[in-house]
Scaffold this active site. Structure first.
Site, PDB file in Angstrom:
ATOM      1  N   THR A  88       2.671   1.501 -10.639  1.00 48.52           N
ATOM      2  CA  THR A  88       1.474   2.172 -10.126  1.00 48.52           C
ATOM      3  C   THR A  88       0.993   1.450  -8.871  1.00 48.52           C
ATOM      4  OG1 THR A  88       0.263   0.804 -11.704  1.00 48.52           O
ATOM      5  CG2 THR A  88       0.687   3.094 -12.329  1.00 48.52           C
ATOM      6  N   GLU A 138      -1.591  -0.706  -6.692  1.00 52.10           N
ATOM      7  CA  GLU A 138      -2.461  -1.822  -7.076  1.00 52.10           C
ATOM      8  C   GLU A 138      -3.946  -1.436  -7.067  1.00 52.10           C
ATOM      9  OE1 GLU A 138      -0.216  -1.665  -4.666  1.00 52.10           O
ATOM     10  OE2 GLU A 138      -0.927  -2.530  -2.768  1.00 52.10           O
ATOM     11  N   GLY A 143       3.031  -4.034  -3.971  1.00 58.08           N
ATOM     12  CA  GLY A 143       4.223  -3.447  -3.376  1.00 58.08           C
ATOM     13  C   GLY A 143       5.307  -4.446  -3.010  1.00 58.08           C
ATOM     14  N   PRO A 144       4.978  -5.440  -2.180  1.00 54.51           N
ATOM     15  CA  PRO A 144       6.020  -6.359  -1.707  1.00 54.51           C
ATOM     16  C   PRO A 144       6.644  -7.200  -2.831  1.00 54.51           C
ATOM     17  CG  PRO A 144       4.081  -6.461  -0.291  1.00 54.51           C
ATOM     18  CD  PRO A 144       3.704  -5.645  -1.493  1.00 54.51           C
ATOM     19  N   GLU A 190       8.366  10.940  -0.783  1.00 55.13           N
ATOM     20  CA  GLU A 190       7.302  11.862  -0.389  1.00 55.13           C
ATOM     21  C   GLU A 190       6.320  11.033   0.428  1.00 55.13           C
ATOM     22  OE1 GLU A 190       4.288  13.499   0.206  1.00 55.13           O
ATOM     23  OE2 GLU A 190       3.755  13.613  -1.909  1.00 55.13           O
ATOM     24  N   GLY A 215       4.128  10.424   4.536  1.00 56.56           N
ATOM     25  CA  GLY A 215       2.916  10.819   5.235  1.00 56.56           C
ATOM     26  C   GLY A 215       3.016  12.161   5.934  1.00 56.56           C
ATOM     27  N   CYS A 254      -1.683  13.249   1.536  1.00 58.75           N
ATOM     28  CA  CYS A 254      -0.563  13.203   2.462  1.00 58.75           C
ATOM     29  C   CYS A 254      -0.434  14.521   3.203  1.00 58.75           C
ATOM     30  CB  CYS A 254       0.715  12.864   1.718  1.00 58.75           C
ATOM     31  SG  CYS A 254       0.889  13.824   0.221  1.00 58.75           S
ATOM     32  N   PHE A 271     -11.144   2.030   4.408  1.00 55.32           N
ATOM     33  CA  PHE A 271     -12.460   2.261   5.002  1.00 55.32           C
ATOM     34  C   PHE A 271     -12.480   1.742   6.451  1.00 55.32           C
ATOM     35  CE2 PHE A 271     -16.684   0.362   5.750  1.00 55.32           C
ATOM     36  CZ  PHE A 271     -17.548   1.403   5.458  1.00 55.32           C
ATOM     37  N   LYS A 274      -9.909   1.026   8.347  1.00 51.59           N
ATOM     38  CA  LYS A 274      -8.899   1.705   9.154  1.00 51.59           C
ATOM     39  C   LYS A 274      -9.445   3.054   9.654  1.00 51.59           C
ATOM     40  CE  LYS A 274      -4.611   3.889   8.174  1.00 51.59           C
ATOM     41  NZ  LYS A 274      -3.649   4.133   7.107  1.00 51.59           N
TER      42      LYS A 274
HETATM   43  P1  ADP Z   1      -0.814   2.751   1.278  1.00 46.29           P
HETATM   44  O1  ADP Z   1      -0.620   2.061   2.589  1.00 46.29           O
HETATM   45  O2  ADP Z   1      -1.520   4.028   1.377  1.00 46.29           O
HETATM   46  O3  ADP Z   1      -1.333   1.883   0.178  1.00 46.29           O
HETATM   47  P2  ADP Z   1       1.910   2.408   0.477  1.00 46.29           P
HETATM   48  O4  ADP Z   1       3.044   3.243   0.893  1.00 46.29           O
HETATM   49  O5  ADP Z   1       1.861   1.021   0.979  1.00 46.29           O
HETATM   50  O6  ADP Z   1       0.622   3.223   0.855  1.00 46.29           O
HETATM   51  O7  ADP Z   1       1.798   2.368  -1.102  1.00 46.29           O
HETATM   52  C1  ADP Z   1       2.394   3.286  -1.972  1.00 46.29           C
HETATM   53  C2  ADP Z   1       3.060   2.541  -3.100  1.00 46.29           C
HETATM   54  O8  ADP Z   1       4.094   1.752  -2.555  1.00 46.29           O
HETATM   55  C3  ADP Z   1       2.151   1.583  -3.861  1.00 46.29           C
HETATM   56  O9  ADP Z   1       2.502   1.617  -5.224  1.00 46.29           O
HETATM   57  C4  ADP Z   1       2.492   0.251  -3.244  1.00 46.29           C
HETATM   58  O10 ADP Z   1       2.257  -0.841  -4.094  1.00 46.29           O
HETATM   59  C5  ADP Z   1       3.976   0.418  -3.001  1.00 46.29           C
HETATM   60  N1  ADP Z   1       4.520  -0.484  -1.983  1.00 46.29           N
HETATM   61  C6  ADP Z   1       3.901  -1.039  -0.910  1.00 46.29           C
HETATM   62  N2  ADP Z   1       4.731  -1.857  -0.230  1.00 46.29           N
HETATM   63  C7  ADP Z   1       5.918  -1.831  -0.870  1.00 46.29           C
HETATM   64  C8  ADP Z   1       7.187  -2.476  -0.670  1.00 46.29           C
HETATM   65  N3  ADP Z   1       7.401  -3.322   0.342  1.00 46.29           N
HETATM   66  N4  ADP Z   1       8.181  -2.203  -1.539  1.00 46.29           N
HETATM   67  C9  ADP Z   1       7.996  -1.343  -2.561  1.00 46.29           C
HETATM   68  N5  ADP Z   1       6.822  -0.729  -2.817  1.00 46.29           N
HETATM   69  C10 ADP Z   1       5.787  -0.952  -1.987  1.00 46.29           C
END
Ligand code: ADP
Length: 499
Positions: free
Chosen positions: A192, A194, A224-225, A267, A269, A301, A349, A351
């Site tokens: 999910t 964060e 994500g990272p 899916e 932007g 999106c 906010f 951004k």
């Molecule tokens: P936003 O910038 O709107 O938060 P993201 O594309 O970064 O959109 O986030 C969508 C999903 O991708 C989130 O679950 C986020 O944690 C995940 N995510 C972000 N960075 C990475 C990454 N480097 N590798 C895999 N998933 C990521």
């Protein structure tokens, strides 16, 4: 009135946060590291709860559980009808707990309760039932091969699906991802966003109550990272589905390619055009264009974020769009009558406010809004820019906020060219009484969805996805099944080809 509303004491949500741990192999467990992170109430920026923070070790555990559930567990082996019935019971449970589920979604995300309870939770149940119905209707075919061979084409589940979802529609994205994956007999590791980990944990628990075997769905909260990247590059994941920003989509596709070449659906932007022709009923067009961009605080999106208006109705359209935006009720998303809650977090906010500044700096006319609402939480005024030019940042980049950018055009050919002059191609809106204009535009626009005289219609049967840099593949409808099925040809000689 708006500012006063946002300054009120936040309404206490009618739900308790029950699940904050990771869901691995049917059990709620702490992260291996023991770490947690806060999930915030966008109305105030205060902590709702601390949630287990999964990282690569937890992804390993979750993938191992999903692998075991796929290789040895009952899920891919049980009858398709039994899988269907688990999903149907799940949909019933979502409806039984609809109030809590919707409240949790509003609390964690900031979307209005009216929208969460009135539209999204019912759509989640509908989507689950739609895919439940597919479970026992997936079958292969027999190919009419030349020569003495009997050729069966089997459609098998892919295996372990890794799924990464965003924060703007946490539950709906859960349903779009998990529904088809489970119906086809796969097992899943879901990460999910964060910002919004709570509702998925809640409904994943209901799915187990509905009879889902352990390990079939694992839910890992985290960043994500760390967690997201570990899932994308995992050698034990057979398929990856991602919804999020285009930049992150490029990262996960690369991670998937460099690891085990798992197929990826994305899916991403958009910067979708909403085109108002000169024959349109202006009042209706204004309302629809307004909803197309401001829905869900502009955090879609497919937001209709470039409003192209024919020069003959332009001045009236701008005046009325301004009036509509000024009337939009911003406030506590739990309060009746509120149309717009806070943005998801401080990062978004800030951004959005930077984009507003860039619109002003680049010479667009700010006709409404442009500032925050109140001094707490992440509320932003419904903002309208007129006289925007195609090359301005506000007309090119995804703002993901309550900002309408109105552009003037004078002919069909011209608007087609300008609407398509974007790296994105997720959606488009066309507003006209002319069948010819509607047909011409809907064929010419390079977008995965064209809504004619409507917008944001998200029926479970309708495929959704992007052209160009808005994505790869389709979700929903029968098209999503393809993402979760392998194709196997079984070839056997025939003794007597005459028969
Ligand atoms: P936003 O910038 O709107 O938060 P993201 O594309 O970064 O959109 O986030 C969508 C999903 O991708 C989130 O679950 C986020 O944690 C995940 N995510 C972000 N960075 C990475 C990454 N480097 N590798 C895999 N998933 C990521």
């Amino acid at each position: 009135a708006s500012a006063a509303a946002a300054a009120e004491e936040p309404i206490q949500p009618a739900v308790e946060v029950k699940h904050t741990q990771l869901l691995i192999n049917g059990n709620f467990v702490d992260a291996a590291s023991g770490k947690t992170f806060p999930t915030l109430d966008p109305r105030t920026g205060e902590v709702i709860a601390r949630v287990a923070e999964g990282d690569s070790e937890d992804i390993d555990r979750a993938v191992a559980a999903a692998r075991r559930a796929f290789d040895e567990g009952p899920w891919p082996r049980m009858t398709a009808y039994d899988r269907c019935r688990v999903l149907l019971r799940f949909a019933d449970l979502i409806e039984r707990h609809a109030e809590e589920v919707a409240a949790l979604e509003t609390w964690d995300n900031g979307k209005t309760l009216a929208q969460a309870a009135g539209a999204e939770v019912p759509m989640v149940a509908r989507c689950v039932r739609y895919y439940a119905g597919w479970a026992d209707k997936i079958h292969g075919l027999v190919a009419p091969a030349d020569g003495a061979h009997h050729v069966q084409v089997l459609h098998e589940p892919v295996g372990v699906a890794g799924q990464i979802i965003p924060w703007n529609f946490p539950l709906l994205m859960f349903a779009w991802k998990v529904g088809p994956a489970l119906a086809c007999g796969n097992t899943v590791v879901l990460k999910t966003a964060e910002q919004t980990p709570l509702s998925a944990l809640y409904v994943a628990n209901l799915l187990h109550e509905a009879g889902l075997p352990e390990g079939v769905l694992n839910v890992v909260s985290g960043f994500g990272p760390t967690a997201g990247a570990a899932l994308s590059s995992h050698m034990g994941v057979d398929k990856l589905a991602f919804t999020g920003s285009t930049g992150t989509g490029q990262i996960v596709l690369e991670l998937a390619a460099r690891s085990n070449l798992k197929p990826v659906t994305l899916e991403l932007g958009g910067k979708s055009p909403f085109i108002v022709m000169d024959d349109a009923d202006v009042d209706q067009a204004v309302e629809l264009a307004h909803q197309a961009v401001f829905f869900n605080q502009g955090q879609c999106c497919c937001a209709g974020s470039r409003t192209f208006v024919h020069e003959r109705v332009y001045d009236e359209f701008v005046e009325k769009s301004k009036a509509r935006a000024l009337k939009r009720v911003v406030g506590d998303p739990f309060r009746d009558g509120v149309e717009q809650g806070p943005q998801i977090d401080g990062e978004q906010f800030n951004k959005i406010l930077r984009y507003v500044q860039s619109g002003v700096d680049s010479g667009a006319t700010l006709v409404a809004g442009g500032d925050r609402v109140g001094d707490r939480g992440f509320y932003i005024q419904p903002t309208v820019f007129a006289d925007a030019k195609d090359e301005m940042k506000i007309a090119r980049e995804e703002i993901f906020g309550p900002v309408q950018t109105i552009l003037k055009f004078s002919g069909v050919e011209e608007v087609i060219r300008r609407a398509n002059a974007t790296p994105y191609g997720l959606a488009a809106g066309v507003f006209t009484r002319s069948l010819d204009a509607a047909n011409t535009l809907s064929r010419a626009l390079r977008a995965g969805t064209v809504w004619v005289n409507c917008y944001d219609v998200f029926d479970a049967t309708i495929p959704f996805g992007g052209y160009k840099m808005s994505g790869v593949g389709r979700e929903k409808g029968i098209y999503a099944l393809r993402n979760y099925l392998q194709t196997k040809a079984v070839v056997t000689p025939i003794k007597n080809p005459a028969w």
